[in-house]
Design an enzyme around this catalytic site. Structure first.
Site, mmCIF file in Angstrom:
data_model
loop_
_atom_site.group_PDB
_atom_site.id
_atom_site.type_symbol
_atom_site.label_atom_id
_atom_site.label_comp_id
_atom_site.label_asym_id
_atom_site.label_seq_id
_atom_site.Cartn_x
_atom_site.Cartn_y
_atom_site.Cartn_z
ATOM 1 C CE1 TYR A 1 -4.150 7.864 -0.006
ATOM 2 C CE2 TYR A 1 -4.827 6.567 0.263
ATOM 3 C CZ TYR A 1 -3.693 6.752 0.662
ATOM 4 O OH TYR A 1 -2.939 6.982 2.180
ATOM 5 C CD GLU B 1 -2.418 -3.086 2.287
ATOM 6 O OE1 GLU B 1 -0.934 -2.926 2.795
ATOM 7 O OE2 GLU B 1 -2.213 -3.127 0.672
#
Ligand SMILES: CC(C)(COP(=O)(O)OP(=O)(O)OC[C@H]1O[C@@H](n2cnc3c(N)ncnc32)[C@H](O)[C@@H]1OP(=O)(O)O)[C@@H](O)C(=O)NCCC(=O)NCCS
Length: 149
Positions: A120, A108
């Site tokens: 990411y 997260e």
């Protein structure tokens, strides 16, 4: 210019002062010394540091639960950012997780953390959901991301 390759080592108590310094500079809700000591004693926790010479310039970690690697931290020292070290650190983590049997990685990330989200995405993570107000101090949402190996 391509970044010099980092040398990776598993996190040990000797790395604690440097990690805590970077941690306090990088996160609004930094992990404490006690939390890092706890990580060292937790078998599912895999933390690694990235070194340039003797300088600790990055660290990152994941918890491995069954076949899932949950990425907990990816941090690069401010003065070394945007040179590909974040990418090197995540590639190293994913290799470690895969070797240990992970079939997927999850994480997260703070909704407003453009740098991390970009990193990411570049590493093949895709959005999976959102946790509204997850970060207590800022009230920001957490974006959930996943990568299947
Ligand atoms: C997120 C973080 C680890 C990125 O590290 P880094 O070493 O700067 O990342 P890299 O140089 O490997 O860059 C990876 C990609 O992200 C992009 N990127 C990095 N910082 C960026 C920024 N501020 N804005 C937009 N894109 C950014 C790079 O351009 C690169 O993309 P590209 O391959 O398309 O060029 C670093 O900013 C950091 O430590 N932040 C504080 C801690 C944190 O928030 N960690 C994430 C917790 S979930």
């Amino acid at each position: 210019m391509a970044a010099a390759p980092l040398r990776f080592e598993p996190f040990t108590p000797a790395h604690l002062p440097a990690v805590l310094l970077l941690e306090s500079q990088a996160y609004p809700e930094p992990w404490t010394q006690g939390m890092y000591r706890h990580e060292l004693e937790t078998p599912c926790s895999h933390l690694h540091v990235g070194l340039l010479g003797e300088d600790l310039v990055a660290y990152a970690g994941f918890w491995l639960v069954l076949d899932e690697a949950h990425i907990t931290r990816v941090t690069v020292a401010e003065e070394h950012r945007r040179r590909g070290y974040g990418r090197q650190m995540v590639e190293h983590l994913l290799r470690q997780a895969f070797k240990l049997g992970a079939a997927l990685a999850r994480l997260e990330v703070r909704d407003g953390n453009t740098a991390a989200i970009h990193l990411y995405e570049r590493m093949g993570f895709v959005p999976e959901g959102r946790r509204p107000g997850y970060y207590q101090r800022t009230g920001e949402d957490a974006l959930l991301m996943i990568k299947r190996f």
